[in-house]
Write an enzyme that holds these catalytic residues in place. Sequence first.
Site, short mmCIF file in Angstrom:
data_model
loop_
_atom_site.label_atom_id
_atom_site.label_comp_id
_atom_site.label_asym_id
_atom_site.label_seq_id
_atom_site.Cartn_x
_atom_site.Cartn_y
_atom_site.Cartn_z
N GLU A 149 -4.98 3.56 -6.87
CA GLU A 149 -5.25 4.62 -5.89
C GLU A 149 -6.72 5.06 -5.94
O GLU A 149 -7.35 5.27 -4.92
CB GLU A 149 -4.36 5.84 -6.13
CG GLU A 149 -2.99 5.57 -6.74
CD GLU A 149 -1.99 4.94 -5.79
OE1 GLU A 149 -2.15 5.08 -4.57
OE2 GLU A 149 -1.06 4.29 -6.29
N LYS B 136 -11.30 -9.50 -13.60
CA LYS B 136 -11.46 -10.13 -12.28
C LYS B 136 -10.52 -9.51 -11.24
O LYS B 136 -10.94 -9.19 -10.12
CB LYS B 136 -11.19 -11.63 -12.41
CG LYS B 136 -11.62 -12.44 -11.20
CD LYS B 136 -11.51 -13.93 -11.52
CE LYS B 136 -11.96 -14.76 -10.34
NZ LYS B 136 -11.89 -16.20 -10.67
N THR B 137 -9.25 -9.32 -11.61
CA THR B 137 -8.33 -8.73 -10.63
C THR B 137 -8.59 -7.24 -10.45
O THR B 137 -8.39 -6.69 -9.37
CB THR B 137 -6.86 -8.97 -11.04
OG1 THR B 137 -6.65 -8.49 -12.36
CG2 THR B 137 -6.49 -10.44 -10.95
N PHE C 200 0.81 -1.23 0.00
CA PHE C 200 0.00 0.00 0.00
C PHE C 200 0.84 1.27 0.00
O PHE C 200 0.37 2.32 0.41
CB PHE C 200 -0.99 0.00 1.17
CG PHE C 200 -1.74 -1.29 1.34
CD1 PHE C 200 -2.58 -1.74 0.34
CD2 PHE C 200 -1.58 -2.08 2.48
CE1 PHE C 200 -3.25 -2.95 0.46
CE2 PHE C 200 -2.25 -3.29 2.61
CZ PHE C 200 -3.09 -3.73 1.60
N GLN D 68 -9.37 -5.40 -6.99
CA GLN D 68 -8.63 -4.23 -6.54
C GLN D 68 -9.58 -3.11 -6.11
O GLN D 68 -9.33 -2.40 -5.14
CB GLN D 68 -7.67 -3.75 -7.62
CG GLN D 68 -6.69 -2.78 -7.05
CD GLN D 68 -5.52 -2.45 -7.94
OE1 GLN D 68 -4.61 -1.81 -7.49
NE2 GLN D 68 -5.53 -2.87 -9.17
N GLY E 239 0.15 -7.09 -5.06
CA GLY E 239 -1.16 -7.71 -4.86
C GLY E 239 -2.19 -7.53 -5.97
O GLY E 239 -3.12 -8.32 -6.07
N LYS F 114 -5.77 3.71 -17.56
CA LYS F 114 -5.38 4.89 -16.78
C LYS F 114 -5.00 4.57 -15.33
O LYS F 114 -4.48 5.43 -14.64
CB LYS F 114 -6.50 5.92 -16.79
CG LYS F 114 -6.79 6.48 -18.19
CD LYS F 114 -7.56 7.79 -18.17
CE LYS F 114 -9.01 7.61 -17.81
NZ LYS F 114 -9.78 8.88 -17.95
N GLY F 115 -5.27 3.36 -14.87
CA GLY F 115 -4.84 3.00 -13.51
C GLY F 115 -5.96 3.02 -12.49
O GLY F 115 -6.81 3.91 -12.50
MO1 MOS Z 1 1.09 3.51 -4.04
S1 MOS Z 1 0.72 4.72 -2.37
O1 MOS Z 1 1.96 4.53 -5.09
O2 MOS Z 1 1.97 2.22 -3.42
#
Ligand code: MOS
Length: 708
Positions: free
Chosen positions: A675, A603-604, A233, A608, A460, A671-672
Amino acid sequence: MKKETIGDSLSRVDGRLKVTGGAKYSGEYDLPGLTYGVLVPATIASGTVTAIDSKAALRAPGVLAVITPFNATKVPGYQPEASTRIKGLKLFNDNQVYFNGQPIALVVADTFERATNAASLVKATYQAQPFETNFNKNIDKGVSPQNNKDYLRGEAYAYKNAPIKVEQEYTLPSEMHNPMELHVTTAFWTGDDKITLYTKSQGVISSQRAIANAFQLDPKNVQINSRFVGGAFGSSLRTWPHEVAAVQAAKMLNRPVKLTLTREQMFTLVGYRPHTVQKVGIGATADGKIVGISHESHSQTAVYEEFTERSVNVSRFLYSSPNVNTQYKVVPLNVGVPAPMRGPGEATGSFALESALDELSYSLNMDPIELRLKNYAETDPEKNLPWSSKYLKECYQKGADSIGWSNRKAKPGTNNDGEWLVGYGIGCGAFGAYRSRSLAKIKLMPNGTVNIQSATSDIGPGTATSMVLIAADILKIPAEKIVFELGDSSFPVAPTQGGSATVSSVGSAVHDACVALKQKLNTLAGKPENSTDDIDYAKVLSQNNLPFLEITQESIANEEAKKYSMYSFSAHFAKVYVHPLTGVVKIKNVVAVVDAGKIVSYKTARSQMIGGAVGGIGMAMTEEAVFDDRFGRYVNGNFADYHVPVNADIPQIEAIFINKPDPIINPIGTKGIGEISLIGVAAAVANAVYNATGKRIRELPITPDKLI
Ligand code: MOS
């Protein structure tokens, strides 16, 4: 045979290894002559260690060494002339103590238990000095960091003159990453100037550089392994001083050393989301048009190192406002240094901004979604650039439909189900969509299987699974024929897993490597380079007498990207039940809607999103590192007293993806999500609690005592 494509729902390719114990973590490597290191924490919060009595510890069974500032060999990179290259604390380099819990000695023994016992026998004498750990008392000592300057667009504090305004203060306690896996480093020298580490790391290349810098080695002689990471994290984004200490101990003893932090040490030595107080002012016209936003933040940091994050930045661009001023300050205290924690800064800032916006909606008597639509930023008002893609309106709509927003009552405290009060809330967020240089090596074997390597990590999210899907999609071969390997610094260079950018960066390298391989095979098969015909890869190899075919491909961001502002966007919705007599909050439902571009591994990705929402629920409801300023110590440095949410705290969580590719950022269009999965959650919950009860909780976590 099934051929998977991008967007499929493939089970984790390393799932079996993980659930059967076949996945080896950094603390699970047994080596001949392995020794065990246990750190001894300082019991003062500021001052110097004047003496250390190690006699009893050294007499204890199995003890091999007690390393202290008085007998430690010098870490070469810790010399003053090189000190700017080493961030933060330099363990055992001098006798200064900056915070309570700072390691002052390292005991090495033949078993972990014997080292733990001996560590309790080390006696230190101190020259204590006054210390400051109280945030509120020291808030006036806040300083503006170099890398986070004040921001002004239009007129400062313009909100104050608006007909309708909100001006409030929002507080977050320090929150610990607390991954299940403790931080462990196993270090052994394989030559005078060669070292191998098994260490919990989000970035094996950055660890390699840090250890090479500390010991002034050729990076090629530093081998970092971090094949599996049990959660991080953000707490393993950097190389910590105790990792350097493990390498130093291995050198001093000429034995392999395994150094494991205790859970309590995880509260002081590997960062945390810093205690932050934020003042937000928003002003609007009577019909809900925002005319000014002010966002000012104070966060704690360490006296020995400055940590900064972007908690105020979201207020500059999430809504269209002609006037915005932000200011960010850090307050140095005698505490361990913070670190980015999932959705760093942005999650902190979103709680304040999105709570204040919710307050404004009630002052305006306007639906919170309508208020957001009214102030929708069609282009980035901070950078003055078009968005590469933005589907936040769709997020509002899909989330509202899914949570049942139409059942929300505008007047707080008027929605009941039996003896429970019912409330609905929304919280939104944005997180930069990044892409950095990455390499990947692809190797096609004569039996038609493919091996891909890249020196990224997986903390993870299921990185290997995503990469296999990207490769399967391009090569048109089944996922089971593809192996993706990571977590090894000898693999081609890749960025640290952080900032939600792994699929964008490493995925692009895998994409480009696969395209290059396919082109090469087409050419070898006598077809046009970009032919999409099916070809038998194994046959092409044998016809050309090739034992295998290997390509290493570099992938970097395109120039076009500079013309756009790139973010993932999210809208989180919460439905809560609050018991008016006991103050108990039951979160009934969370809906997470995210515009993160193309979803590679459904699925992942869904997992997340759920994990991020759980983190956000912890932030909203349970997590708080409680400090005792008399001693400068945490009083709840364990899993019994520091409450992370458990299954019983977690409702049904629905993840919805807009799933439209971003046309700019990278060839895949992702794009991710790492976070953004957490960022709006705490505000959504706090806003739902207000809608249920009429009680506005501006200081997290929302514990029952604050509601009765
Ligand atoms: Mo994330 S807070 O960039 O592991």
